[in-house]
Design a protein around this motif. Sequence first.
Motif, PDB file in Angstrom:
ATOM      1  N   TRP A  87      20.864 -39.359  12.079  1.00  0.00           N
ATOM      2  CA  TRP A  87      19.923 -38.434  11.049  1.00  0.00           C
ATOM      3  C   TRP A  87      20.691 -38.246   9.782  1.00  0.00           C
ATOM      4  O   TRP A  87      22.029 -38.133   9.791  1.00  0.00           O
ATOM      5  N   ASP A  88      20.058 -38.115   8.819  1.00  0.00           N
ATOM      6  CA  ASP A  88      20.870 -37.616   7.606  1.00  0.00           C
ATOM      7  C   ASP A  88      19.484 -36.660   6.663  1.00  0.00           C
ATOM      8  O   ASP A  88      18.788 -37.258   5.899  1.00  0.00           O
ATOM      9  N   ALA A  91      19.640 -36.783   2.852  1.00  0.00           N
ATOM     10  CA  ALA A  91      18.725 -38.148   2.309  1.00  0.00           C
ATOM     11  C   ALA A  91      17.449 -37.959   2.921  1.00  0.00           C
ATOM     12  O   ALA A  91      16.719 -38.587   1.999  1.00  0.00           O
ATOM     13  N   GLY A  92      17.162 -37.500   3.925  1.00  0.00           N
ATOM     14  CA  GLY A  92      15.586 -37.184   4.171  1.00  0.00           C
ATOM     15  C   GLY A  92      14.882 -36.301   3.166  1.00  0.00           C
ATOM     16  O   GLY A  92      13.883 -36.653   2.839  1.00  0.00           O
ATOM     17  N   ASN A  93      15.511 -35.586   2.800  1.00  0.00           N
ATOM     18  CA  ASN A  93      14.769 -34.690   1.463  1.00  0.00           C
ATOM     19  C   ASN A  93      14.498 -35.358   0.243  1.00  0.00           C
ATOM     20  O   ASN A  93      13.484 -35.311  -0.451  1.00  0.00           O
ATOM     21  N   ARG A  94      15.697 -36.291   0.007  1.00  0.00           N
ATOM     22  CA  ARG A  94      15.538 -37.130  -1.313  1.00  0.00           C
ATOM     23  C   ARG A  94      14.463 -38.186  -1.097  1.00  0.00           C
ATOM     24  O   ARG A  94      13.592 -38.480  -2.010  1.00  0.00           O
ATOM     25  N   LEU A  95      14.427 -38.804   0.060  1.00  0.00           N
ATOM     26  CA  LEU A  95      13.466 -39.915   0.439  1.00  0.00           C
ATOM     27  C   LEU A  95      12.105 -39.241   0.568  1.00  0.00           C
ATOM     28  O   LEU A  95      11.091 -39.767  -0.117  1.00  0.00           O
ATOM     29  N   GLY A 142      19.274 -44.333   6.815  1.00  0.00           N
ATOM     30  CA  GLY A 142      19.282 -45.560   6.385  1.00  0.00           C
ATOM     31  C   GLY A 142      17.820 -46.166   6.334  1.00  0.00           C
ATOM     32  O   GLY A 142      17.375 -47.184   5.948  1.00  0.00           O
ATOM     33  N   LEU A 143      16.753 -45.170   6.716  1.00  0.00           N
ATOM     34  CA  LEU A 143      15.190 -45.503   6.275  1.00  0.00           C
ATOM     35  C   LEU A 143      15.017 -45.782   4.778  1.00  0.00           C
ATOM     36  O   LEU A 143      15.142 -44.623   4.164  1.00  0.00           O
ATOM     37  N   PRO A 144      14.642 -47.013   4.278  1.00  0.00           N
ATOM     38  CA  PRO A 144      14.314 -47.104   2.760  1.00  0.00           C
ATOM     39  C   PRO A 144      12.965 -46.812   2.725  1.00  0.00           C
ATOM     40  O   PRO A 144      12.094 -46.893   3.523  1.00  0.00           O
ATOM     41  N   LEU A 145      12.768 -46.477   1.475  1.00  0.00           N
ATOM     42  CA  LEU A 145      11.246 -46.190   0.916  1.00  0.00           C
ATOM     43  C   LEU A 145      10.432 -47.013   1.314  1.00  0.00           C
ATOM     44  O   LEU A 145       9.231 -46.924   1.649  1.00  0.00           O
ATOM     45  N   ILE A 146      10.705 -48.504   0.961  1.00  0.00           N
ATOM     46  CA  ILE A 146       9.735 -49.528   1.245  1.00  0.00           C
ATOM     47  C   ILE A 146       9.374 -49.527   2.705  1.00  0.00           C
ATOM     48  O   ILE A 146       8.048 -50.203   2.889  1.00  0.00           O
ATOM     49  N   HIS A 147      10.023 -49.110   3.652  1.00  0.00           N
ATOM     50  CA  HIS A 147       9.630 -49.196   5.106  1.00  0.00           C
ATOM     51  C   HIS A 147       8.968 -48.094   5.668  1.00  0.00           C
ATOM     52  O   HIS A 147       8.460 -48.036   6.955  1.00  0.00           O
ATOM     53  N   VAL A 186      14.665 -47.598  16.971  1.00  0.00           N
ATOM     54  CA  VAL A 186      13.527 -47.680  15.734  1.00  0.00           C
ATOM     55  C   VAL A 186      14.392 -48.066  14.512  1.00  0.00           C
ATOM     56  O   VAL A 186      13.943 -48.960  13.599  1.00  0.00           O
ATOM     57  N   ASP A 187      15.610 -48.145  14.558  1.00  0.00           N
ATOM     58  CA  ASP A 187      16.412 -48.727  13.508  1.00  0.00           C
ATOM     59  C   ASP A 187      16.090 -50.126  13.036  1.00  0.00           C
ATOM     60  O   ASP A 187      16.468 -50.568  11.934  1.00  0.00           O
ATOM     61  N   ALA A 188      16.000 -50.709  13.950  1.00  0.00           N
ATOM     62  CA  ALA A 188      15.566 -52.258  14.079  1.00  0.00           C
ATOM     63  C   ALA A 188      14.703 -52.578  12.925  1.00  0.00           C
ATOM     64  O   ALA A 188      14.446 -53.645  12.361  1.00  0.00           O
ATOM     65  N   LEU A 189      13.857 -51.665  12.671  1.00  0.00           N
ATOM     66  CA  LEU A 189      12.598 -51.807  11.764  1.00  0.00           C
ATOM     67  C   LEU A 189      13.115 -52.242  10.396  1.00  0.00           C
ATOM     68  O   LEU A 189      12.723 -52.940   9.667  1.00  0.00           O
ATOM     69  N   TRP A 190      14.155 -51.464   9.865  1.00  0.00           N
ATOM     70  CA  TRP A 190      14.741 -51.866   8.705  1.00  0.00           C
ATOM     71  C   TRP A 190      16.135 -52.453   8.764  1.00  0.00           C
ATOM     72  O   TRP A 190      16.370 -53.114   7.575  1.00  0.00           O
ATOM     73  N   GLU A 191      16.796 -52.664   9.847  1.00  0.00           N
ATOM     74  CA  GLU A 191      18.031 -53.673   9.786  1.00  0.00           C
ATOM     75  C   GLU A 191      17.569 -55.174  10.133  1.00  0.00           C
ATOM     76  O   GLU A 191      18.367 -55.784   9.847  1.00  0.00           O
TER      77      GLU A 191
END
Length: 255
Positions: A87-88, A91-95, A142-147, A186-191
């Motif tokens: 977790w980060d 970065a989560g607050n920014r997302l 690592g979770l991007p906005l698009i996902h 769940v990281d596989a979703l964006w990786e």
Amino acid sequence: MSAKMGEAFYRGRLVTPGEFVRYAGANWKDAGIYASCKACGEPAYPCLAHDTNPGITPYFRHLQDGEECPLFQKKSSSQSEEMPQDWDSHAGNRLRTEFCERENLKQGYAVCHKLCHGRLTSDEFVAFCREADRRHIWAYKGLPLIHVPYVLVTLKELDAELADRARHARKHPLRLVLGRPKGTSVDALWERPRDCRILSVFPSGEVYRAYPPVVIGEPSIESARSCTGWINNGLAERIRECCLKGAAKRAKTQV
């Protein structure tokens, strides 16, 4: 018992317990200075920071019980594969802030609406986002906005609608789940998005035959981002409700 963690945030960077004491000072407790959990953003304090005995590993512990923290849930739950590798919270607050920008929010709703087969109310979307807050999914490293929409739709089951409420009403409860390679988190979703699918199932787990699996990022779904004109101002304001609750708390964790 509160979860233990080797690192926490202090002044915008991840630090070890020893580093925290060095930066915050030895009287951190009297001064009421705390680090922040990297997963949930709640206050955390160092333990054994000065212990030099072999085999002793310093760690942070939540100031409160920490039972709502994903780190605690990952350790204690048999559903650990539903959790990310890390977790980060910063970065989560920014997302979360980026997702709540007006156009991004409309695009997120449009994609979720498409994934839910054209039947998703503003209340249901807000419920997805509130559940995302509860589970701290924004801090998934690592979770991007698009996902984000592909995560949101898997967080809550959708109830059946009354048949006379609207054309093509949802006649049965619907649950969307993430299908991913065996042994992955769940990281596989964006990786590995091309190896993942969104599956439509009944609450029992039986697959809806009428709805084929959707590949993450499939063009027929992503096209919804460029077609948000049908989301009028009234609807845009209703879905924005998901961004209002907890805003002060999120801002506090950024300090």
